[in-house]
Design an enzyme around this catalytic site. Structure first.
Site, mmCIF file in Angstrom:
data_model
loop_
_atom_site.group_PDB
_atom_site.id
_atom_site.type_symbol
_atom_site.label_atom_id
_atom_site.label_comp_id
_atom_site.label_asym_id
_atom_site.label_seq_id
_atom_site.Cartn_x
_atom_site.Cartn_y
_atom_site.Cartn_z
ATOM 1 C CE LYS A 116 -4.168 -1.969 2.057
ATOM 2 N NZ LYS A 116 -3.844 -3.333 1.724
ATOM 3 C CD GLU A 200 -4.803 5.248 4.335
ATOM 4 O OE1 GLU A 200 -5.988 5.100 4.706
ATOM 5 O OE2 GLU A 200 -4.387 4.877 3.232
ATOM 6 C CG HIS A 235 -11.617 -1.969 9.448
ATOM 7 N ND1 HIS A 235 -11.863 -0.633 9.246
ATOM 8 C CD2 HIS A 235 -11.008 -2.068 10.664
ATOM 9 C CE1 HIS A 235 -11.395 0.052 10.290
ATOM 10 N NE2 HIS A 235 -10.885 -0.793 11.159
ATOM 11 N NE ARG A 297 -8.639 -9.595 -3.615
ATOM 12 C CZ ARG A 297 -9.720 -9.089 -3.072
ATOM 13 N NH1 ARG A 297 -10.875 -9.195 -3.707
ATOM 14 N NH2 ARG A 297 -9.698 -8.475 -1.903
#
Length: 622
Positions: A116, A200, A235, A297
């Site tokens: 990421k 973040e 999440h 994907r």
């Protein structure tokens, strides 16, 4: 075109890929572990190859075995589905090196988007807006703690190699940061063999918006519009829909164009998803939507995109992998209606959503809408894999129509004895804020008290169960309730029991305030209503097991002990963590029910435990 395809996956996605392959005249090969020897995807395939023991690390995650199975059966190509090895660049390269076709993006593209931190840097270079945060190489606790403070709480810790909600923690205060970091790293290491993280800024009114993209080897990249995946629990996505409610055409054009730029930046081929986080405090606006990550994907929620575009994304995957161009141009793609998908999990909302395993003695998802599942009645839910057992999808001319249909589908789910979240799904769909599209990723956590159905049957449910039992026992069955099925000769009884509570229920013959179906079978009544299942017996049964009320700490499910925080004789306080159990890819902390002393400690790190095993006892303080 590929003539024989091996699906390196299991469950509903393997079955879904096989259906399209069969329609295209492509032969299919399944792989399976010990636990899946009799699974639906094995029965559906033209051929099946055993690849190892039940744990995924010894079967579905062993690339060499999968490639060997493809060569053994003469399969030309491997489709990874999602999860497992689907985003493993090394496996993709190994497939190609073996002379096989990889149904997915190039390994270089997977690698570019797999971490990421590196992906965010690439997106910045491509002009794609990203969320403020920390992407540095210094992974020391001290540096990460400092950066979190500089960003400002709340912050989000994310595994750089993460996905599917794993390796992710929201931290609200500095005092909680180090413990959350430790837990996040441990989960990331177990799930992805990489414990590095990024930070973040946590957006306080976030919506999760993602764009389906598709590329081919001829340089073409298109988008198939956006999805809203804001309804999440821990999440993990629960309900997804397309298009995103409240998305105006100007904002849609900008976010979809950004997604295409992101895909082109990594020379993308095949199906992929660009995920964005939107600050929805003032509605959806292009200047408040930030790149989060790319999933290289097919996504779990791809059916809602298929429903609104009329495209079969698996067919596109197979065609593009075979060297063909994308079948449609951007101008030929459009949105038709609205689609919503809910993930049906084998879990019990009443016990904080603990996974539920075991045989599916009764399994009926109805005939409405689109159902994607990898199990049938008589199959078994294993503790070794993700607890999702089906996807429930509804399409409507507009959002309201789709909501109503999906809520009906969820309310009519009949599963026993495995527990599901069907009732929870129905309540979420019919919540006023969901209907009004007041969405954000904290929706479920904020409304948990109203979304989780009462685990105990209502008075109306007792009454209906009694009516079912007595009507089934009568000689005149003309007035049997709609949906009642008789699996065995019933016995007349007015005394019912549920989980130790017994009642003598008078039969009034009046309609109860409940819509339900039931099964009368021997000395029990199974009642299905609003997505829930209740078993009523004609005699009280005690479990004989210890419970948290007397200080016994029981394993809530089969699993592995991954942490033990106490020793024999330790003094503990109410709510203190005693140990951590890992099962079905999730961590479950077991805590002290009250102040006391630890005795009878049977748990040890690495030990496997069975459901309701006594792990230790907390003797209450005097």
């Amino acid at each position: 075109m590929i003539s024989k395809l091996l699906i390196a996956n299991r469950g509903e996605i393997a079955c879904r890929i096989m259906r399209t392959a069969r329609e295209m005249g492509v032969a299919t090969v399944a792989v399976y572990s010990d636990a899946d020897a009799k699974a639906l995807h094995v029965r559906m395939a033209d051929e099946a190859v055993h690849i190892g023991a039940s744990p995924a690390a010894e079967s579905y995650l062993v690339g060499e075995k999968i490639i060997s199975a493809a060569k053994e059966t003469g399969a030309e190509a491997i489709h990874p589905g999602y999860g497992f090895l689907s985003e493993n660049a090394g496996f993709a390269q190994a497939v190609i090196d073996a002379g096989l076709i990889w149904v997915g993006p190039k390994p270089e593209s997977i690698e570019a988007m797999g971490l990421k931190d590196a992906a965010k840097e690439r997106m910045i270079a491509a002009g794609v807006p990203v969320t403020p945060g920390y992407l540095g190489e210094d992974q020391s606790v001290e540096r990460l703690t400092k950066e979190a403070g500089d960003i400002g709480y709340p912050v989000l810790i994310k595994a750089v190699a993460g996905g599917g909600g794993k390796g992710m923690r929201k931290v609200d205060a500095a005092a909680d940061f180090e413990a959350a970091l430790e837990s996040c790293r441990r989960e990331a290491k177990a799930s992805f063999s990489n414990d590095e993280v990024l930070l973040e800024k946590w957006i306080t009114s976030p919506r999760h918006i993602e764009v389906q993209v598709f590329g081919d080897s001829h340089g073409n990249v298109v988008h198939l519009f956006e999805r809203d995946c804001s309804l999440q629990r821990r999440h993990q996505k629960v309900i997804e829909e397309a298009p995103a409610p409240g998305m105006d055409e100007a904002t849609r054009e900008e976010i979809c164009a950004a997604a295409v730029r992101a895909a082109k930046a990594v020379d993308y081929e095949g199906a992929g998803t660009i995920e964005f986080i939107a600050d929805a405090s003032e509605g959806l606006r292009a200047d408040r939507i930030f790149f989060m990550e790319m999933n290289t994907r097919l996504q779990v929620e791809h059916p809602v995109t298929e429903e609104i575009t009329g495209v079969d994304l698996v067919e596109w995957q197979l065609r593009v992998a075979s060297g063909e161009a994308i079948p449609l141009t951007q101008d030929e793609l459009s949105i038709d209606g609205h689609a919503i998908e809910a993930r049906l999990y084998a879990e019990d909302p009443a016990t904080d959503f603990l996974p539920s395993t075991g045989p599916l003695d009764h399994f009926d998802l109805g005939e409405e809408g689109r159902i994607e599942t990898g199990v049938e009645q008589g199959d078994e839910i294993s503790p070794f894999y993700d607890p999702m057992v089906a996807k429930l999808i509804a399409w409507g001319e507009d959002r309201d129509e789709a909501i109503d249909l999906l809520a009906d589908i969820a309310e009519e789910v009949e599963v026993w004895p495995v527990r599901t979240n069907a009732g929870f799904i129905a309540r979420a769909l019919l919540d006023d804020d969901f209907v009004d599209a007041n969405l954000e990723t904290g929706f479920i956590a904020r409304k948990m008290d109203t979304l989780v159905p009462d685990p105990l049957p209502s008075d109306a449910a007792w009454q209906t169960a009694s009516e079912f039992a007595l009507l089934a026992a009568s000689e005149d069955h003309e007035n049997l309730p709609t949906g009642l099925r008789l699996n065995a000769a019933p016995r007349l009884s007015v005394h019912l029991a549920h989980k130790g509570e017994g009642r003598d229920v008078p039969v009034t013959g009046a309609d109860a305030d409940i819509e339900a179906t039931g099964i009368v079978d021997g000395e029990r009544v199974l009642l299905f209503s609003s997505g829930q299942a209740f078993e009523f017996e004609t005699a009280v049964r005690g479990s004989g097991h210890a419970s948290a009320a007397d200080g016994a700490i029981l394993a809530p499910m089969p699993g592995k002990v991954i942490a033990v925080d106490v020793s024999e004789g330790d003094a503990v306080t109410a709510g203190q963590r005693l140990m951590v159990l890992e099962a079905m890819k999730m961590e479950h902390a077991l805590t002290a029910p009250f102040d006391g002393t630890v005795t009878g400690l049977e748990a040890s790190v690495g030990g496997q435990v069975q459901v309701e095993a006594v792990l230790c006892v907390v003797e209450p303080s005097e």
